[in-house]
Design an enzyme around this catalytic site. Structure first.
Site, PDB file in Angstrom:
ATOM      1  N   ARG A 146       0.834  -1.193   0.000  1.00  0.00           N
ATOM      2  CA  ARG A 146       0.000   0.000   0.000  1.00  0.00           C
ATOM      3  C   ARG A 146       0.876   1.254   0.000  1.00  0.00           C
ATOM      4  O   ARG A 146       2.040   1.206   0.385  1.00  0.00           O
ATOM      5  CB  ARG A 146      -0.910   0.024   1.236  1.00  0.00           C
ATOM      6  CG  ARG A 146      -1.829  -1.193   1.354  1.00  0.00           C
ATOM      7  CD  ARG A 146      -2.620  -1.136   2.657  1.00  0.00           C
ATOM      8  NE  ARG A 146      -3.555  -2.253   2.796  1.00  0.00           N
ATOM      9  CZ  ARG A 146      -3.268  -3.406   3.394  1.00  0.00           C
ATOM     10  NH1 ARG A 146      -2.053  -3.598   3.913  1.00  0.00           N
ATOM     11  NH2 ARG A 146      -4.175  -4.368   3.486  1.00  0.00           N
ATOM     12  N   LYS A 170      -1.700  -2.793   8.016  1.00  0.00           N
ATOM     13  CA  LYS A 170      -2.798  -2.279   8.840  1.00  0.00           C
ATOM     14  C   LYS A 170      -2.783  -2.954  10.204  1.00  0.00           C
ATOM     15  O   LYS A 170      -2.486  -4.140  10.325  1.00  0.00           O
ATOM     16  CB  LYS A 170      -4.136  -2.533   8.145  1.00  0.00           C
ATOM     17  CG  LYS A 170      -4.368  -1.644   6.914  1.00  0.00           C
ATOM     18  CD  LYS A 170      -5.752  -1.871   6.350  1.00  0.00           C
ATOM     19  CE  LYS A 170      -6.028  -0.908   5.193  1.00  0.00           C
ATOM     20  NZ  LYS A 170      -7.382  -1.106   4.620  1.00  0.00           N
ATOM     21  N   HIS A 240      -2.824   2.520  -5.813  1.00  0.00           N
ATOM     22  CA  HIS A 240      -3.728   1.399  -5.563  1.00  0.00           C
ATOM     23  C   HIS A 240      -3.966   0.585  -6.836  1.00  0.00           C
ATOM     24  O   HIS A 240      -4.170  -0.635  -6.767  1.00  0.00           O
ATOM     25  CB  HIS A 240      -5.062   1.884  -5.011  1.00  0.00           C
ATOM     26  CG  HIS A 240      -5.977   0.769  -4.595  1.00  0.00           C
ATOM     27  ND1 HIS A 240      -5.700  -0.056  -3.518  1.00  0.00           N
ATOM     28  CD2 HIS A 240      -7.144   0.314  -5.134  1.00  0.00           C
ATOM     29  CE1 HIS A 240      -6.653  -0.969  -3.402  1.00  0.00           C
ATOM     30  NE2 HIS A 240      -7.537  -0.761  -4.367  1.00  0.00           N
ATOM     31  N   ARG A 243      -1.176  -1.778  -7.073  1.00  0.00           N
ATOM     32  CA  ARG A 243      -1.428  -2.887  -6.146  1.00  0.00           C
ATOM     33  C   ARG A 243      -2.422  -3.868  -6.768  1.00  0.00           C
ATOM     34  O   ARG A 243      -2.258  -5.087  -6.698  1.00  0.00           O
ATOM     35  CB  ARG A 243      -1.969  -2.322  -4.826  1.00  0.00           C
ATOM     36  CG  ARG A 243      -2.372  -3.359  -3.769  1.00  0.00           C
ATOM     37  CD  ARG A 243      -2.725  -2.619  -2.479  1.00  0.00           C
ATOM     38  NE  ARG A 243      -3.479  -3.410  -1.518  1.00  0.00           N
ATOM     39  CZ  ARG A 243      -2.921  -4.232  -0.615  1.00  0.00           C
ATOM     40  NH1 ARG A 243      -1.612  -4.380  -0.594  1.00  0.00           N
ATOM     41  NH2 ARG A 243      -3.670  -4.883   0.248  1.00  0.00           N
ATOM     42  N   HIS A 266      -4.015  -9.040   3.489  1.00  0.00           N
ATOM     43  CA  HIS A 266      -5.442  -9.045   3.788  1.00  0.00           C
ATOM     44  C   HIS A 266      -5.726  -9.953   4.979  1.00  0.00           C
ATOM     45  O   HIS A 266      -5.085 -10.989   5.150  1.00  0.00           O
ATOM     46  CB  HIS A 266      -6.241  -9.546   2.583  1.00  0.00           C
ATOM     47  CG  HIS A 266      -6.351  -8.549   1.474  1.00  0.00           C
ATOM     48  ND1 HIS A 266      -6.648  -8.890   0.169  1.00  0.00           N
ATOM     49  CD2 HIS A 266      -6.196  -7.201   1.468  1.00  0.00           C
ATOM     50  CE1 HIS A 266      -6.687  -7.809  -0.579  1.00  0.00           C
ATOM     51  NE2 HIS A 266      -6.425  -6.767   0.184  1.00  0.00           N
ATOM     52  N   TYR A 275     -10.039  -9.174  -6.533  1.00  0.00           N
ATOM     53  CA  TYR A 275      -9.108  -9.132  -7.640  1.00  0.00           C
ATOM     54  C   TYR A 275      -9.336 -10.244  -8.655  1.00  0.00           C
ATOM     55  O   TYR A 275      -8.833 -10.181  -9.771  1.00  0.00           O
ATOM     56  CB  TYR A 275      -7.662  -9.203  -7.117  1.00  0.00           C
ATOM     57  CG  TYR A 275      -7.316  -8.056  -6.213  1.00  0.00           C
ATOM     58  CD1 TYR A 275      -7.063  -6.791  -6.724  1.00  0.00           C
ATOM     59  CD2 TYR A 275      -7.270  -8.215  -4.831  1.00  0.00           C
ATOM     60  CE1 TYR A 275      -6.765  -5.720  -5.900  1.00  0.00           C
ATOM     61  CE2 TYR A 275      -6.973  -7.156  -3.992  1.00  0.00           C
ATOM     62  CZ  TYR A 275      -6.725  -5.910  -4.528  1.00  0.00           C
ATOM     63  OH  TYR A 275      -6.437  -4.867  -3.706  1.00  0.00           O
TER      64      TYR A 275
END
Length: 296
Positions: A146, A170, A240, A243, A266, A275
């Site tokens: 990211r 994250k 993004h 990505r 994720h 995706y």
């Protein structure tokens, strides 16, 4: 402030980023202001769903997108869940709320040719910023990290001997991403250019401006947008999308969905499955070429 304990919970226990916490605080304060104007009270612990519904209607009337409204309500819902969990209230007024319908945005990845064009164009100059920008593009495309993860990379995140990169994602979740040879070569070239900077202020950070300070998110976004808008006709040209391209191209080449999930950082497979939609065209081509009946 009635929401401070919740903010502390997000920061200390949930390990949310500062930007996420700022958004939560802003959403909650916006509702507190609305509640005060409409009911004369800043106490949102005992509001009814009807009052929240009035806020939603007000937001719709101001022209805010359904996606943005859903985010604001999600912040409020998280707050009420926290109050129930800590036994400050017994019922969540948003327990039965249904999110507003939103249009599904189809994000089209860059093609391999478009990415090659950008890298070739950057290579036409050899000043510090061009060398740095090429490394940024290659790192985005080869790791799928990211934008904020790239901005926060430290020199110590690179493990040259093991050809890997440690990324802090994250909620401060770490993951290790393997690096291909071209990225390691770009890293060497960039480090030589980096060491030639006359003044390095943020010496522990990997990516620097020509003034020797840490790069920032807007600069990285602008860099990707400037290069790719000249090489691609796509409406959106952002980190993004790179990505997205990383994940889509891996899946097109037969990568396992769970492996791509781990590389992207994720927490759920559902987030990665987004995706796979971009891989349908590739699957159709493989199917047509492979199925015995299609050859007739």
């Amino acid at each position: 402030m009635p929401i401070q304990s919740f903010i502390d919970y997000l920061e200390l226990e949930k390990k949310y980023s500062s930007n996420t916490i700022i958004s939560y605080r802003a959403d909650l304060n916006a509702f507190i202001d609305f509640a005060e104007i409409n009911s004369g009270s800043r106490n949102i612990m005992d509001v009814s769903y009807g009052e929240i519904r009035n806020w939603i209607v007000n937001l719709v009337d101001t022209g805010i997108s359904n996606r943005s409204i859903n985010r604001k309500i999600s912040s409020l819902n998280s707050y009420y869940k926290f109050l129930v969990k800590t036994e400050q209230i017994t019922t969540n007024p948003l327990a039965k709320h249904k999110a507003l319908k939103t249009e599904k945005k189809v994000l089209v990845p860059f093609s391999e040719l478009e990415i090659s064009r950008v890298i070739t164009r950057i290579n036409e100059t050899d000043d510090f910023e061009a060398i740095r920008n090429q490394f940024i593009v290659e790192l985005f495309y080869s790791t799928g990290i990211r934008r904020i993860e790239l901005v926060n990379l430290k020199l110590s995140n690179f493990d040259f001997d093991n050809k890997s990169l440690k990324v802090l994602g994250k909620r401060n979740k770490e993951r290790i991403i393997p690096l291909i040879s071209s990225v390691l070569d770009s890293f060497k070239i960039y480090m030589v250019a980096r060491q030639s900077l006359p003044n390095i202020m943020d010496d522990k950070d990997l990516f620097l401006t020509k003034r020797g300070t840490k790069v920032y998110e807007t600069l990285v976004y602008r860099t990707i947008n400037d290069y790719f808008s000249k090489a691609s006709s796509k409406v959106k040209c952002s980190p993004h999308v790179l990505r997205h391209s990383f994940a889509t191209h891996l899946l097109n080449e037969g990568a396992d969905l769970n492996s791509v999930k781990e590389l992207l950082g994720h927490t759920s497979l559902a987030a990665t499955q987004v995706y796979t939609h971009s891989s349908i065209a590739e699957l159709k081509k493989v199917y047509s070429n492979a199925h015995p009946r299609s050859k007739n």
